[in-house]
Design a protein around this motif. Sequence first.
Motif, PDB file in Angstrom:
ATOM      1  N   ILE A   1       0.831  -1.194   0.000  1.00 21.36           N
ATOM      2  CA  ILE A   1       0.000   0.000   0.000  1.00 21.36           C
ATOM      3  C   ILE A   1       0.877   1.260   0.000  1.00 21.36           C
ATOM      4  O   ILE A   1       1.586   1.520   0.970  1.00 21.36           O
ATOM      5  CB  ILE A   1      -0.907   0.053   1.249  1.00 21.36           C
ATOM      6  CG1 ILE A   1      -1.715  -1.236   1.410  1.00 21.36           C
ATOM      7  CG2 ILE A   1      -1.809   1.290   1.197  1.00 21.36           C
ATOM      8  CD1 ILE A   1      -2.766  -1.456   0.348  1.00 21.36           C
ATOM      9  N   PRO A   2       0.862   2.057  -1.074  1.00 22.93           N
ATOM     10  CA  PRO A   2       1.531   3.358  -1.008  1.00 22.93           C
ATOM     11  C   PRO A   2       0.801   4.261  -0.024  1.00 22.93           C
ATOM     12  O   PRO A   2      -0.436   4.322  -0.022  1.00 22.93           O
ATOM     13  CB  PRO A   2       1.444   3.891  -2.441  1.00 22.93           C
ATOM     14  CG  PRO A   2       0.357   3.121  -3.091  1.00 22.93           C
ATOM     15  CD  PRO A   2       0.274   1.795  -2.398  1.00 22.93           C
ATOM     16  N   TYR A   3       1.550   4.948   0.822  1.00 27.78           N
ATOM     17  CA  TYR A   3       0.994   5.747   1.920  1.00 27.78           C
ATOM     18  C   TYR A   3       1.693   7.098   1.885  1.00 27.78           C
ATOM     19  O   TYR A   3       2.834   7.238   2.335  1.00 27.78           O
ATOM     20  CB  TYR A   3       1.260   5.011   3.234  1.00 27.78           C
ATOM     21  CG  TYR A   3       0.406   5.389   4.417  1.00 27.78           C
ATOM     22  CD1 TYR A   3      -0.934   5.025   4.497  1.00 27.78           C
ATOM     23  CD2 TYR A   3       0.961   6.078   5.492  1.00 27.78           C
ATOM     24  CE1 TYR A   3      -1.704   5.331   5.606  1.00 27.78           C
ATOM     25  CE2 TYR A   3       0.199   6.386   6.613  1.00 27.78           C
ATOM     26  CZ  TYR A   3      -1.132   6.012   6.668  1.00 27.78           C
ATOM     27  OH  TYR A   3      -1.893   6.314   7.779  1.00 27.78           O
TER      28      TYR A   3
ATOM     29  N   TYR B   1       3.333  -0.395  -9.634  1.00 28.69           N
ATOM     30  CA  TYR B   1       3.312   0.290  -8.340  1.00 28.69           C
ATOM     31  C   TYR B   1       3.222   1.802  -8.537  1.00 28.69           C
ATOM     32  O   TYR B   1       2.382   2.475  -7.924  1.00 28.69           O
ATOM     33  CB  TYR B   1       4.546  -0.067  -7.513  1.00 28.69           C
ATOM     34  CG  TYR B   1       4.573   0.666  -6.190  1.00 28.69           C
ATOM     35  CD1 TYR B   1       3.901   0.148  -5.079  1.00 28.69           C
ATOM     36  CD2 TYR B   1       5.211   1.900  -6.066  1.00 28.69           C
ATOM     37  CE1 TYR B   1       3.876   0.844  -3.876  1.00 28.69           C
ATOM     38  CE2 TYR B   1       5.191   2.599  -4.871  1.00 28.69           C
ATOM     39  CZ  TYR B   1       4.523   2.060  -3.781  1.00 28.69           C
ATOM     40  OH  TYR B   1       4.494   2.764  -2.605  1.00 28.69           O
ATOM     41  N   ASP B   2       4.097   2.350  -9.389  1.00 31.36           N
ATOM     42  CA  ASP B   2       4.086   3.797  -9.618  1.00 31.36           C
ATOM     43  C   ASP B   2       2.772   4.246 -10.247  1.00 31.36           C
ATOM     44  O   ASP B   2       2.258   5.321  -9.928  1.00 31.36           O
ATOM     45  CB  ASP B   2       5.257   4.202 -10.513  1.00 31.36           C
ATOM     46  CG  ASP B   2       6.601   4.076  -9.813  1.00 31.36           C
ATOM     47  OD1 ASP B   2       6.614   4.059  -8.568  1.00 31.36           O
ATOM     48  OD2 ASP B   2       7.627   3.986 -10.506  1.00 31.36           O
ATOM     49  N   GLU B   3       2.242   3.431 -11.145  1.00 32.59           N
ATOM     50  CA  GLU B   3       0.962   3.774 -11.772  1.00 32.59           C
ATOM     51  C   GLU B   3      -0.157   3.770 -10.739  1.00 32.59           C
ATOM     52  O   GLU B   3      -1.023   4.649 -10.735  1.00 32.59           O
ATOM     53  CB  GLU B   3       0.652   2.774 -12.892  1.00 32.59           C
ATOM     54  CG  GLU B   3      -0.676   2.991 -13.589  1.00 32.59           C
ATOM     55  CD  GLU B   3      -0.746   4.297 -14.356  1.00 32.59           C
ATOM     56  OE1 GLU B   3      -1.888   4.749 -14.633  1.00 32.59           O
ATOM     57  OE2 GLU B   3       0.317   4.879 -14.667  1.00 32.59           O
TER      58      GLU B   3
ATOM     59  N   GLY C   1      -3.549   7.119  -0.088  1.00 33.44           N
ATOM     60  CA  GLY C   1      -3.099   6.034  -0.953  1.00 33.44           C
ATOM     61  C   GLY C   1      -4.059   4.883  -0.883  1.00 33.44           C
ATOM     62  O   GLY C   1      -5.167   5.003  -0.340  1.00 33.44           O
ATOM     63  N   GLY C   2      -3.654   3.760  -1.437  1.00 36.17           N
ATOM     64  CA  GLY C   2      -4.536   2.600  -1.440  1.00 36.17           C
ATOM     65  C   GLY C   2      -3.916   1.432  -2.173  1.00 36.17           C
ATOM     66  O   GLY C   2      -2.713   1.426  -2.473  1.00 36.17           O
TER      67      GLY C   2
ATOM     68  N   GLU D   1      -4.045   6.599  -7.311  1.00 35.98           N
ATOM     69  CA  GLU D   1      -4.637   6.829  -5.997  1.00 35.98           C
ATOM     70  C   GLU D   1      -4.599   8.312  -5.623  1.00 35.98           C
ATOM     71  O   GLU D   1      -5.569   8.857  -5.090  1.00 35.98           O
ATOM     72  CB  GLU D   1      -3.917   5.990  -4.934  1.00 35.98           C
ATOM     73  CG  GLU D   1      -4.262   4.516  -4.965  1.00 35.98           C
ATOM     74  CD  GLU D   1      -5.665   4.247  -4.436  1.00 35.98           C
ATOM     75  OE1 GLU D   1      -6.245   5.126  -3.775  1.00 35.98           O
ATOM     76  OE2 GLU D   1      -6.180   3.146  -4.695  1.00 35.98           O
ATOM     77  N   LEU D   2      -3.473   8.970  -5.895  1.00 32.04           N
ATOM     78  CA  LEU D   2      -3.380  10.395  -5.586  1.00 32.04           C
ATOM     79  C   LEU D   2      -4.379  11.194  -6.420  1.00 32.04           C
ATOM     80  O   LEU D   2      -5.052  12.089  -5.900  1.00 32.04           O
ATOM     81  CB  LEU D   2      -1.958  10.903  -5.832  1.00 32.04           C
ATOM     82  CG  LEU D   2      -0.894  10.477  -4.827  1.00 32.04           C
ATOM     83  CD1 LEU D   2       0.460  11.072  -5.210  1.00 32.04           C
ATOM     84  CD2 LEU D   2      -1.270  10.894  -3.413  1.00 32.04           C
TER      85      LEU D   2
END
Length: 222
Positions: free
Chosen positions: A61-63, A121-123, A100-101, A128-129
Amino acid sequence: MSVVEIEQVLVVPTDLFHKLGHFQGFTADVERYLDHLLDSEQVSYRPRDEMERDPCYKQLIPYVVFEHRDADGRRYVFAYTRGKGQGEGRLHSKRSVGVGGHISSLDGESSGRASGAANPYDEGLRRELDEEVRIDSPYEMRCVGLINDDLTEVGQVHLGVVHLCQVRQPKVFPREAEILEAGFRPVDQLLADLEGFETWSAICLRALYGDDCGGDSSAGSS
């Protein structure tokens, strides 16, 4: 529900995380973990409803934490309350500093459709942003650490990747109606009310800003 309608999310085996070095709380040792966790031979997409109950896998999870410093150097962090219609039901009504999510299989498809596109991941982070907030300020963003919390039911099946986004002006605004009471707050005020925050946010605030209240800036160890 048909197979097509089931969200497939990016996960890594929990055993891989343990081999790299299990930790509880926060680690700033990004190089030790991230490239290995995002290795295409290690990641997979699996049904989200199953992964929410299976501690054999960690959902990545990107946070993203938004920070602003005023002319006097005082630090402010974007914080909000999670509405009942947002994401993970076990976090509803909690305060948060993380935006994020989940990374979905659709992010993998998007990243592969065009030459030069970002990795999944970057996409997913970008998507999410874009979905959750509007950033009306120049900014710089970098990955500063990871969060793991095996002491909670939610934490056992998630692994957070913390990105610090430093904005020149405090102009970050919610796009989603379920991001409530949003705005930049002084770091010392947030540290004084950690009990109102979801666990990841409390861990993050202590790790990144603990020195602001004379505390230990490390919330965990690798």
